[in-house]
Design an enzyme around this catalytic site. Structure first.
Site, PDB file in Angstrom:
ATOM      1  N   ASP A 115      61.116 -44.419  45.580  1.00 52.44           N
ATOM      2  CA  ASP A 115      61.427 -43.308  44.464  1.00 52.44           C
ATOM      3  C   ASP A 115      60.938 -44.292  43.373  1.00 52.44           C
ATOM      4  O   ASP A 115      61.887 -43.919  42.223  1.00 52.44           O
ATOM      5  CB  ASP A 115      63.038 -43.641  44.353  1.00 52.44           C
ATOM      6  CG  ASP A 115      63.650 -44.715  44.597  1.00 52.44           C
ATOM      7  OD1 ASP A 115      63.523 -45.488  45.028  1.00 52.44           O
ATOM      8  OD2 ASP A 115      65.093 -44.524  44.476  1.00 52.44           O
ATOM      9  N   HIS A 130      35.888 -56.643  31.064  1.00 54.50           N
ATOM     10  CA  HIS A 130      36.969 -55.587  31.080  1.00 54.50           C
ATOM     11  C   HIS A 130      38.255 -56.871  31.935  1.00 54.50           C
ATOM     12  O   HIS A 130      38.864 -56.367  33.060  1.00 54.50           O
ATOM     13  CB  HIS A 130      36.883 -54.614  32.121  1.00 54.50           C
ATOM     14  CG  HIS A 130      36.031 -53.144  31.558  1.00 54.50           C
ATOM     15  ND1 HIS A 130      35.709 -51.914  32.106  1.00 54.50           N
ATOM     16  CD2 HIS A 130      36.225 -52.864  30.327  1.00 54.50           C
ATOM     17  CE1 HIS A 130      35.255 -51.115  31.102  1.00 54.50           C
ATOM     18  NE2 HIS A 130      34.896 -51.622  30.192  1.00 54.50           N
ATOM     19  N   ASP A 160      41.633 -57.486  22.691  1.00 60.48           N
ATOM     20  CA  ASP A 160      40.798 -56.112  22.364  1.00 60.48           C
ATOM     21  C   ASP A 160      42.529 -55.369  22.770  1.00 60.48           C
ATOM     22  O   ASP A 160      42.647 -55.117  24.021  1.00 60.48           O
ATOM     23  CB  ASP A 160      39.960 -55.584  23.098  1.00 60.48           C
ATOM     24  CG  ASP A 160      39.559 -54.082  22.601  1.00 60.48           C
ATOM     25  OD1 ASP A 160      39.739 -53.414  22.959  1.00 60.48           O
ATOM     26  OD2 ASP A 160      38.451 -53.943  23.224  1.00 60.48           O
ATOM     27  N   ASP A 179      42.631 -48.838  18.811  1.00 61.36           N
ATOM     28  CA  ASP A 179      41.715 -49.764  18.861  1.00 61.36           C
ATOM     29  C   ASP A 179      41.015 -50.721  18.763  1.00 61.36           C
ATOM     30  O   ASP A 179      40.224 -50.520  17.706  1.00 61.36           O
ATOM     31  CB  ASP A 179      40.610 -48.630  19.821  1.00 61.36           C
ATOM     32  CG  ASP A 179      39.986 -49.427  21.430  1.00 61.36           C
ATOM     33  OD1 ASP A 179      40.038 -50.382  21.921  1.00 61.36           O
ATOM     34  OD2 ASP A 179      39.027 -49.323  22.065  1.00 61.36           O
ATOM     35  N   HIS A 192      26.668 -53.133  26.093  1.00 63.29           N
ATOM     36  CA  HIS A 192      28.013 -51.955  25.596  1.00 63.29           C
ATOM     37  C   HIS A 192      27.007 -51.300  24.756  1.00 63.29           C
ATOM     38  O   HIS A 192      26.912 -51.477  23.642  1.00 63.29           O
ATOM     39  CB  HIS A 192      29.335 -51.958  25.785  1.00 63.29           C
ATOM     40  CG  HIS A 192      29.720 -52.953  25.126  1.00 63.29           C
ATOM     41  ND1 HIS A 192      30.013 -52.439  23.564  1.00 63.29           N
ATOM     42  CD2 HIS A 192      30.193 -54.921  24.956  1.00 63.29           C
ATOM     43  CE1 HIS A 192      30.062 -53.517  22.967  1.00 63.29           C
ATOM     44  NE2 HIS A 192      30.264 -54.660  23.224  1.00 63.29           N
ATOM     45  N   HIS A 252      32.814 -45.011  20.624  1.00 61.52           N
ATOM     46  CA  HIS A 252      33.513 -43.914  21.683  1.00 61.52           C
ATOM     47  C   HIS A 252      34.448 -43.395  20.454  1.00 61.52           C
ATOM     48  O   HIS A 252      35.056 -43.702  19.405  1.00 61.52           O
ATOM     49  CB  HIS A 252      34.132 -43.736  22.464  1.00 61.52           C
ATOM     50  CG  HIS A 252      35.329 -45.659  22.422  1.00 61.52           C
ATOM     51  ND1 HIS A 252      36.752 -45.083  22.038  1.00 61.52           N
ATOM     52  CD2 HIS A 252      35.251 -46.346  22.462  1.00 61.52           C
ATOM     53  CE1 HIS A 252      37.524 -46.021  22.072  1.00 61.52           C
ATOM     54  NE2 HIS A 252      36.670 -47.428  22.686  1.00 61.52           N
ATOM     55  N   HIS A 296      39.385 -43.631  25.209  1.00 59.73           N
ATOM     56  CA  HIS A 296      38.377 -42.601  24.999  1.00 59.73           C
ATOM     57  C   HIS A 296      38.249 -41.389  24.817  1.00 59.73           C
ATOM     58  O   HIS A 296      38.721 -40.813  25.811  1.00 59.73           O
ATOM     59  CB  HIS A 296      37.510 -43.710  26.797  1.00 59.73           C
ATOM     60  CG  HIS A 296      36.859 -45.050  26.569  1.00 59.73           C
ATOM     61  ND1 HIS A 296      36.722 -45.022  26.930  1.00 59.73           N
ATOM     62  CD2 HIS A 296      36.869 -45.953  25.662  1.00 59.73           C
ATOM     63  CE1 HIS A 296      36.260 -47.071  27.280  1.00 59.73           C
ATOM     64  NE2 HIS A 296      36.929 -47.266  25.631  1.00 59.73           N
ATOM     65  N   GLU A 333      31.967 -51.213  17.638  1.00 56.61           N
ATOM     66  CA  GLU A 333      32.583 -51.996  17.822  1.00 56.61           C
ATOM     67  C   GLU A 333      31.126 -52.922  18.902  1.00 56.61           C
ATOM     68  O   GLU A 333      31.332 -53.245  20.351  1.00 56.61           O
ATOM     69  CB  GLU A 333      33.821 -52.037  19.169  1.00 56.61           C
ATOM     70  CG  GLU A 333      33.744 -50.386  19.688  1.00 56.61           C
ATOM     71  CD  GLU A 333      33.471 -50.629  21.305  1.00 56.61           C
ATOM     72  OE1 GLU A 333      35.065 -51.734  22.124  1.00 56.61           O
ATOM     73  OE2 GLU A 333      34.873 -49.269  21.508  1.00 56.61           O
ATOM     74  N   TYR A 353      27.644 -61.723  24.400  1.00 51.74           N
ATOM     75  CA  TYR A 353      28.519 -62.193  25.594  1.00 51.74           C
ATOM     76  C   TYR A 353      27.357 -62.814  25.454  1.00 51.74           C
ATOM     77  O   TYR A 353      26.377 -62.373  26.337  1.00 51.74           O
ATOM     78  CB  TYR A 353      28.614 -61.218  26.377  1.00 51.74           C
ATOM     79  CG  TYR A 353      29.863 -60.265  25.252  1.00 51.74           C
ATOM     80  CD1 TYR A 353      31.283 -60.207  25.660  1.00 51.74           C
ATOM     81  CD2 TYR A 353      29.375 -58.399  25.199  1.00 51.74           C
ATOM     82  CE1 TYR A 353      31.809 -59.094  24.603  1.00 51.74           C
ATOM     83  CE2 TYR A 353      30.008 -58.026  24.502  1.00 51.74           C
ATOM     84  CZ  TYR A 353      31.426 -57.312  24.373  1.00 51.74           C
ATOM     85  OH  TYR A 353      31.678 -56.910  23.198  1.00 51.74           O
ATOM     86  N   ARG A 366      33.705 -59.561  20.365  1.00 49.73           N
ATOM     87  CA  ARG A 366      33.398 -58.308  19.746  1.00 49.73           C
ATOM     88  C   ARG A 366      34.419 -58.281  18.303  1.00 49.73           C
ATOM     89  O   ARG A 366      35.449 -58.856  18.604  1.00 49.73           O
ATOM     90  CB  ARG A 366      34.208 -57.284  20.873  1.00 49.73           C
ATOM     91  CG  ARG A 366      33.963 -56.269  21.290  1.00 49.73           C
ATOM     92  CD  ARG A 366      33.828 -55.391  22.055  1.00 49.73           C
ATOM     93  NE  ARG A 366      35.213 -55.435  22.613  1.00 49.73           N
ATOM     94  CZ  ARG A 366      35.566 -55.678  23.947  1.00 49.73           C
ATOM     95  NH1 ARG A 366      34.598 -56.260  24.555  1.00 49.73           N
ATOM     96  NH2 ARG A 366      36.212 -56.211  24.345  1.00 49.73           N
ATOM     97  N   GLU A 382      35.642 -55.315  16.604  1.00 49.57           N
ATOM     98  CA  GLU A 382      36.208 -52.658  17.144  1.00 49.57           C
ATOM     99  C   GLU A 382      37.446 -52.867  15.792  1.00 49.57           C
ATOM    100  O   GLU A 382      38.465 -53.063  15.674  1.00 49.57           O
ATOM    101  CB  GLU A 382      36.661 -53.315  17.970  1.00 49.57           C
ATOM    102  CG  GLU A 382      37.046 -52.113  18.521  1.00 49.57           C
ATOM    103  CD  GLU A 382      37.257 -51.461  19.588  1.00 49.57           C
ATOM    104  OE1 GLU A 382      38.073 -52.099  20.455  1.00 49.57           O
ATOM    105  OE2 GLU A 382      37.122 -50.000  19.558  1.00 49.57           O
TER     106      GLU A 382
END
Ligand code: GLY
Ligand code: MN
Ligand code: MN
Length: 443
Positions: free
Chosen positions: A41, A244, A261, A272, A356, A360, A367, A390, A394, A411, A413
């Site tokens: 539950d 990620h 991030d 973000d 990347h 966005h 996103h 951003e 890497y 990075r 951003e």
């Protein structure tokens, strides 16, 4: 939801009805997100659907918004009924009567009546505007209602001849933020800036990524934000090269960078932010070389972020700076045109170190909703859009890469509000230059 200005939500339903009328009329059916069981539950923390929120301001689970275009226009809310026992266990529910009043609907009914009332709402409608595929269970309920209407054909009732995606009508609206949304997004940005500053000050060798994540969460919640807008990435050293990375369990080491991030969600709106800074408070020379490159790439993308510019232009501006820097620093060999043209080919192209895109849409979702292209053309940016900017770099270890750059991931951003003349970084108060970061960490 106290203090929520309901007029903007009512106005959005009117704009949706305008768009539906222009498309031939009909009925829109917009469910909120289903609850998800975690076990027995216990449920995962509930987050309403952003489309349903956008046209209602209503955040309870088990709700459906129906907008009937044409004459007379009606907006109808289906929601959970009052329930003394469930409210003792789970908390307050508006119930249809109070919800209709509070959220400015023409009608409201118990969600338990939705399946029996839907066929009558659909009968005779030219179009059904529905998010096909968003929720299979809900698709099945809508299909059953459509079949029920088709079964009444001999009484002269007809089912909608076309099913269209309601998101296609709401996305262009969501892309251009109104004054209230912008104020909320500034609020979210300010809390996230404070969180990043707190995290920078708390960082030192020997602490762990999760301890820094805890500092972020503390700042989000104590600032009044509901929750993180996405799982925070707190990535020390080589972990920053995992785009990620969310494990957040490693110790922080002297001489390495920490990439964070993280952004909060405030009154359903996301922020973000990414910052990358030295665990010990001082950039090494190779770290600074790459950091200054990413910073310059971001500046180029920010300068290109203005109304009328095709969406992809800031990305191309960032890529041009990064690619030149990769050549100058010996990460890549060849010509600028060559490494850009090689693009996403691993051998020789910039994509090996920057895989990347540069941003966005940002809004109710991190996103955010909305297309990026119309046909073959990138959408032009417009005042009221909010985009992230951003760029990053890497560097994984490899024989053909200078060893002093190995395992550095960076990075940077920020969140940019497109203004009539350019853009404004609503996250600009977060330290970002080498000097500002080092000074803040010394403080
Ligand atoms: N935090 C998700 C992103 O930057 O796109
Ligand atoms: Mn982002
Ligand atoms: Mn981010």
């Amino acid at each position: 939801m106290n203090g929520l200005d309901i007029t903007s939500f009512v106005a959005r339903r009117a704009r949706l009805a305008d768009a539906m009328d222009a498309a031939g009329g009909g009925v829109a059916v917009i469910p909120t997100a289903p609850e998800r069981a975690r076990n027995r539950d216990t449920h995962y923390p509930y987050r309403h659907d952003s489309y349903a929120f956008y046209v209602s301001g209503f955040t309870e689970p088990e709700a459906v918004i129906v907008v009937v275009a044409g004459q007379p226009r009606r907006s109808i809310l289906f929601c959970r009924p009052k329930h003394e026992e469930r409210e003792i266990w789970d908390g307050f529910r508006h119930g249809p009567d109070a919800a209709r009043e509070r959220f400015g609907f023409d009608e409201a009914h118990s969600i338990e009546e939705f399946d029996t009332r839907l066929p009558a709402l659909l009968a005779g409608a030219a179009n059904l505007f529905h998010s096909v595929g968003f929720d299979e269970g809900f698709d099945a309920r809508v299909t059953r209602a459509l079949n029920a209407v088709r079964g009444m054909a001999r009484s002269g009732l007809s089912a909608p001849a076309a099913i269209r995606d309601v998101r296609a009508m709401l996305d262009p609206m969501r892309l251009v933020k109104d004054a209230g949304e912008i104020a909320t997004m500034r609020g979210a940005a300010a809390i996230s800036v404070a969180a990043h500053k707190r995290a920078m000050r708390a960082t030192r060798p020997g602490r762990h990524e999760y301890e820094i994540e805890a500092e972020l969460l503390h700042a989000f919640r104590s600032g009044g934000a509901e929750q993180p807008a996405y799982t925070s990435i707190v990535a020390g050293g080589a972990n920053a090269c995992v785009l990620h990375y969310v494990t957040n369990d490693a110790p922080l080491r002297d001489g390495e960078l920490l990439l964070i991030d993280a952004g909060c969600e405030l009154r359903s709106y996301a922020s973000d932010i990414t910052r990358t800074f030295p665990v010990n408070g001082r950039f090494s020379a190779p770290q600074r070389d790459l950091y200054e490159l990413v910073l310059a790439a971001q500046a180029a993308a920010v300068a290109a972020t203005r109304p009328g510019t095709p969406y992809n232009v800031p990305h191309e501006a960032a890529v041009a700076v990064l690619a030149q820097g990769m050549l100058d620093l010996g990460l890549l060999q060849g010509s600028l045109d060559g490494v850009i043209e090689q693009g996403n080919k691993r051998e020789g192209g910039y994509f090996r170190f920057y895989m990347h895109r540069t941003g966005h849409w940002l809004g109710l979702d991190v996103h955010d909703a909305g297309d990026y292209k119309r046909g073959a053309d990138w959408l032009p940016l417009a005042a009221g859009n909010v985009v992230t900017v951003e760029p990053g770099i890497y560097v994984r270890p490899a024989q053909d890469v200078p060893a002093h750059f190995w395992n550095i991931g960076i990075r940077i951003e920020d969140d940019a509000l497109v203004t009539p003349t350019g853009c404004e970084l609503i996250t600009a108060d977060c330290p970002k230059t080498v000097a500002d970061i080092e000074a803040w960490m010394r403080g």
